[in-house]
Scaffold this motif. Structure first.
Motif, PDB file in Angstrom:
ATOM      1  N   ALA A  16      -2.548   1.933  11.216  1.00 59.12           N
ATOM      2  CA  ALA A  16      -2.797   3.356  10.957  1.00 59.12           C
ATOM      3  C   ALA A  16      -2.033   4.217  11.961  1.00 59.12           C
ATOM      4  CB  ALA A  16      -4.292   3.667  11.014  1.00 59.12           C
ATOM      5  N   ARG A  19       1.650   4.045  10.935  1.00 63.09           N
ATOM      6  CA  ARG A  19       1.922   4.648   9.626  1.00 63.09           C
ATOM      7  C   ARG A  19       1.793   6.165   9.621  1.00 63.09           C
ATOM      8  NH1 ARG A  19      -1.273   0.133   6.048  1.00 63.09           N
ATOM      9  NH2 ARG A  19       0.349  -1.458   6.182  1.00 63.09           N
ATOM     10  N   VAL A  20       0.895   6.692  10.448  1.00 62.70           N
ATOM     11  CA  VAL A  20       0.664   8.142  10.426  1.00 62.70           C
ATOM     12  C   VAL A  20       1.936   8.906  10.808  1.00 62.70           C
ATOM     13  CG1 VAL A  20      -0.148   8.501  12.812  1.00 62.70           C
ATOM     14  CG2 VAL A  20      -1.101   9.884  10.926  1.00 62.70           C
ATOM     15  N   MET A  36      -0.795   5.065   4.215  1.00 58.28           N
ATOM     16  CA  MET A  36      -1.871   4.725   5.146  1.00 58.28           C
ATOM     17  C   MET A  36      -2.714   3.526   4.694  1.00 58.28           C
ATOM     18  SD  MET A  36      -1.541   6.767   7.711  1.00 58.28           S
ATOM     19  CE  MET A  36      -3.087   6.500   8.553  1.00 58.28           C
TER      20      MET A  36
END
Length: 93
Positions: A16, A19-20, A36
């Motif tokens: 996460a 990916r953010v 996400m």
């Protein structure tokens, strides 16, 4: 099994956080979920003054923070990381 669950949760949080960095305002909800992952939680649904649907979802970011995403009319209009405090911790600036 507990160790595997902990590792899995840790890996999900690391993913996460990585990916953010790919998420940008204006993306559709579908695109954000594609980036996400499917392991989000709903935190609220309402309508704005224009009658557009407002949806709020979140993902665990770390053991002490969560990524929140707000969509209006299926477009990402805000995201932020919120830190979670345990009952014995205080927020200091």
């Amino acid at each position: 099994a507990l160790l595997l669950g902990s590792c899995s949760t840790y890996n999900t949080m690391i993913q996460a956080n990585n990916r953010v960095k790919e998420v940008t305002l204006g993306m559709t909800k579908e695109k954000v979920i594609h980036i996400m992952g499917q392991s989000y939680r709903m935190s609220g649904v309402s309508h704005n003054q224009k009658g557009e649907l407002i949806e709020k979802i979140w993902y665990p970011a770390t053991q002490k923070s969560i990524f929140f995403f707000t969509f209006e009319g299926d477009k990402l209009v805000e995201w932020h990381e919120r830190f979670i405090l345990s009952p014995d911790e205080e927020l200091t600036e």
